[in-house]
Design a protein around this motif. Structure first.
Motif, short mmCIF file in Angstrom:
data_model
loop_
_atom_site.label_atom_id
_atom_site.label_comp_id
_atom_site.label_asym_id
_atom_site.label_seq_id
_atom_site.Cartn_x
_atom_site.Cartn_y
_atom_site.Cartn_z
N GLU A 239 -5.04 16.48 10.89
CA GLU A 239 -4.18 17.51 10.60
C GLU A 239 -3.18 17.99 12.26
O GLU A 239 -4.43 18.30 13.29
CB GLU A 239 -4.40 18.83 10.63
CG GLU A 239 -4.85 19.04 9.25
CD GLU A 239 -4.77 20.12 8.29
OE1 GLU A 239 -5.03 21.10 8.85
OE2 GLU A 239 -5.45 20.22 6.56
N GLY A 240 -2.63 17.74 12.58
CA GLY A 240 -2.10 17.76 14.40
C GLY A 240 -2.34 16.76 14.84
O GLY A 240 -2.01 17.08 16.32
N MET A 241 -2.92 15.73 14.20
CA MET A 241 -3.08 14.28 15.28
C MET A 241 -1.85 13.78 15.75
O MET A 241 -0.57 13.46 15.28
CB MET A 241 -3.69 13.43 14.40
CG MET A 241 -5.33 13.02 13.75
SD MET A 241 -5.70 13.04 15.47
CE MET A 241 -6.15 11.71 15.54
N PRO A 242 -1.82 13.76 16.54
CA PRO A 242 0.48 13.59 17.84
C PRO A 242 1.01 12.59 17.76
O PRO A 242 2.43 12.15 17.22
CB PRO A 242 0.07 13.95 19.49
CG PRO A 242 -1.25 13.43 19.26
CD PRO A 242 -2.14 13.91 18.38
N ALA A 243 0.11 11.32 17.52
CA ALA A 243 1.10 9.88 17.31
C ALA A 243 0.81 9.74 15.54
O ALA A 243 1.58 8.17 15.56
CB ALA A 243 0.14 9.07 17.97
N LEU A 244 -0.44 10.02 15.04
CA LEU A 244 -0.31 9.42 13.35
C LEU A 244 0.42 8.94 12.66
O LEU A 244 1.85 10.10 12.33
CB LEU A 244 -1.59 9.89 12.53
CG LEU A 244 -1.96 9.49 11.40
CD1 LEU A 244 -2.27 7.72 11.62
CD2 LEU A 244 -2.93 10.13 10.58
N GLU A 245 1.12 8.41 12.46
CA GLU A 245 2.64 7.06 11.58
C GLU A 245 1.97 7.03 10.05
O GLU A 245 3.01 7.51 8.96
CB GLU A 245 3.12 6.38 12.02
CG GLU A 245 3.50 7.44 13.67
CD GLU A 245 4.22 6.21 14.73
OE1 GLU A 245 4.33 4.77 13.68
OE2 GLU A 245 4.92 6.23 15.44
N SER A 246 0.88 6.13 9.84
CA SER A 246 0.51 6.01 8.75
C SER A 246 -1.03 6.17 8.43
O SER A 246 -1.77 5.69 9.01
CB SER A 246 0.91 4.53 8.33
OG SER A 246 0.62 3.20 7.20
N LEU A 247 -0.79 6.51 6.82
CA LEU A 247 -2.22 6.81 6.64
C LEU A 247 -2.51 5.76 4.97
O LEU A 247 -1.94 6.25 3.72
CB LEU A 247 -2.50 8.19 6.47
CG LEU A 247 -3.85 9.32 6.24
CD1 LEU A 247 -5.34 8.31 6.89
CD2 LEU A 247 -4.15 10.46 5.44
N CYS A 248 -3.61 5.29 5.54
CA CYS A 248 -3.53 4.05 3.81
C CYS A 248 -5.31 5.05 3.61
O CYS A 248 -6.16 5.06 4.12
CB CYS A 248 -3.72 2.87 3.98
SG CYS A 248 -3.95 1.71 2.27
N LEU A 249 -5.55 5.26 2.22
CA LEU A 249 -6.61 5.66 1.65
C LEU A 249 -7.30 4.46 0.08
O LEU A 249 -6.26 4.29 -0.51
CB LEU A 249 -6.78 6.77 0.66
CG LEU A 249 -6.01 8.26 2.35
CD1 LEU A 249 -7.07 9.64 1.47
CD2 LEU A 249 -7.11 8.44 3.78
N LEU A 250 -7.82 3.92 0.39
CA LEU A 250 -8.68 2.99 -0.16
C LEU A 250 -9.53 3.24 -1.15
O LEU A 250 -10.64 3.80 -1.00
CB LEU A 250 -8.64 1.46 0.40
CG LEU A 250 -7.15 1.19 0.53
CD1 LEU A 250 -7.15 1.14 1.96
CD2 LEU A 250 -7.50 -0.80 0.67
N GLY A 251 -9.47 3.31 -2.80
CA GLY A 251 -10.95 3.37 -3.21
C GLY A 251 -11.62 2.14 -3.68
O GLY A 251 -11.39 1.42 -3.17
N PRO A 252 -12.64 2.17 -4.87
CA PRO A 252 -12.67 3.07 -5.42
C PRO A 252 -12.96 4.32 -5.51
O PRO A 252 -13.53 4.80 -4.72
CB PRO A 252 -13.18 2.21 -6.60
CG PRO A 252 -14.63 0.93 -6.08
CD PRO A 252 -13.83 1.29 -4.04
#
Length: 316
Positions: A239-252
């Motif tokens: 939270e508050g990361m100033p430049a983060l544009e894309s977040l991908c969370l992979l399972g399982p």
């Protein structure tokens, strides 16, 4: 081939020159174009590679994918430093090199073409000296992206050795089980200029990975990681990361600590630049979880999907 037809042997029409060995015969399908000068070599013996290098490869070649003989015994043909150096001399515009199942323990990194911007190692062996800090800092001065996918020898010392690549902006660690939480934290501290980081299928917990990222990679734009060991407090460090544009969370999805859709939504709303959220292999596609995220993040592209079927063919 006729108009609109794929040349024989080519998997996709955008690949430039596909070479394979079938039933002992060599098949070459020239399909080089100024826009897509690529070449695939599947288990090509070095003497054949030398022949192709002398006759076909030239300044138009930008991308090369090669497979070796890592699991074929000690008598199998191997890549050599001389071949790598000749590749750099013959192909001065080579920007991307992908090596699969190759034994590189006798091929120093100094022999790789100095023009490379992307280097991918998939199921390869490297020596302890390959990526250590003490090596020549002028090696691969243009390298922007390195992919280390199932490279069993890669460890903390190698990670810290990546700091010599000052142009490096993208790092992918896949199945690098020798990298420890302490080593990742120390390595990222010196790689603060990274803009893309992927940590997939490693023994590291997602929480410890995100904590190291939040401490050291303030300019990171894209994160992909496996959700093993991910919790709501762990996700909240982004939270508050100033430049983060894309977040991908992979399972399982295997841990009870996994954040709920509402907790993921809450954290994402506190990421000011986030524009893409991808959840893969969590079993949430078409469920209420997907609807909660799509409704709550109208400014984001929300992608919820199953894991793609993994190909058994290394060249795919």
């Amino acid at each position: 081939p006729g108009e609109g037809q794929k040349p024989r042997g080519a998997l996709e029409p955008h690949w430039g020159f596909f070479v394979s060995r079938q039933a002992g015969a060599l098949e070459c399908s020239p399909y080089l174009s100024p826009c897509h000068p690529h070449l695939w070599l599947l288990q090509m013996r070095p003497k054949v590679m030398w022949h192709l290098l002398r006759r076909y490869m030239a300044s138009r070649l930008h991308s090369l994918r090669m497979g070796g003989y890592l699991f074929s015994g000690s008598q199998a043909p191997q890549l050599s430093p001389a071949l790598m150096r000749a590749l750099g001399q013959k192909c001065p515009n080579l920007k991307r090199l992908c090596l699969h199942v190759a034994d590189l323990s006798m091929v120093p990194i100094t022999s790789l073409p100095c023009t490379l911007r992307t280097l991918e190692l998939h199921s390869c062996e490297i020596s302890m000296a390959w990526l250590l800090k003490e090596q020549d800092p002028t090696v691969l001065p243009l390298l922007e992206c390195i992919v280390l996918d199932r490279v069993p020898a890669f460890r903390d010392e190698h990670l810290q050795g990546l700091t010599r690549f000052r142009a490096l902006r993208s790092l992918v660690l896949g199945g690098t089980y020798r990298v420890t939480e302490t080593g990742l934290d120390a390595g990222l501290q010196e790689l603060s200029y990274l803009q893309r980081l992927e940590v997939l299928g490693c023994t590291l917990s997602a929480d410890s990975t995100l904590l190291a990222i939040s401490r050291h990679l303030r300019d990171v734009r894209k994160i992909r990681l496996t959700v093993r060991g991910l919790s709501a407090p762990g996700l909240s460090v982004l939270e508050g990361m100033p430049a983060l544009e894309s977040l991908c969370l992979l399972g399982p999805l295997i841990t009870p600590e996994m954040p709920s859709p509402a907790e993921i939504l809450s954290s994402c709303l506190a990421m000011p630049k986030l524009r893409v959220l991808e959840l893969q292999g969590l079993g949430w596609e078409g469920q209420e979880a997907e609807r909660i995220l799509c409704r709550g993040l109208p400014h984001c592209m929300v992608i919820v999907r199953a894991c793609p079927k993994e190909s058994m063919d290394w060249w795919m």
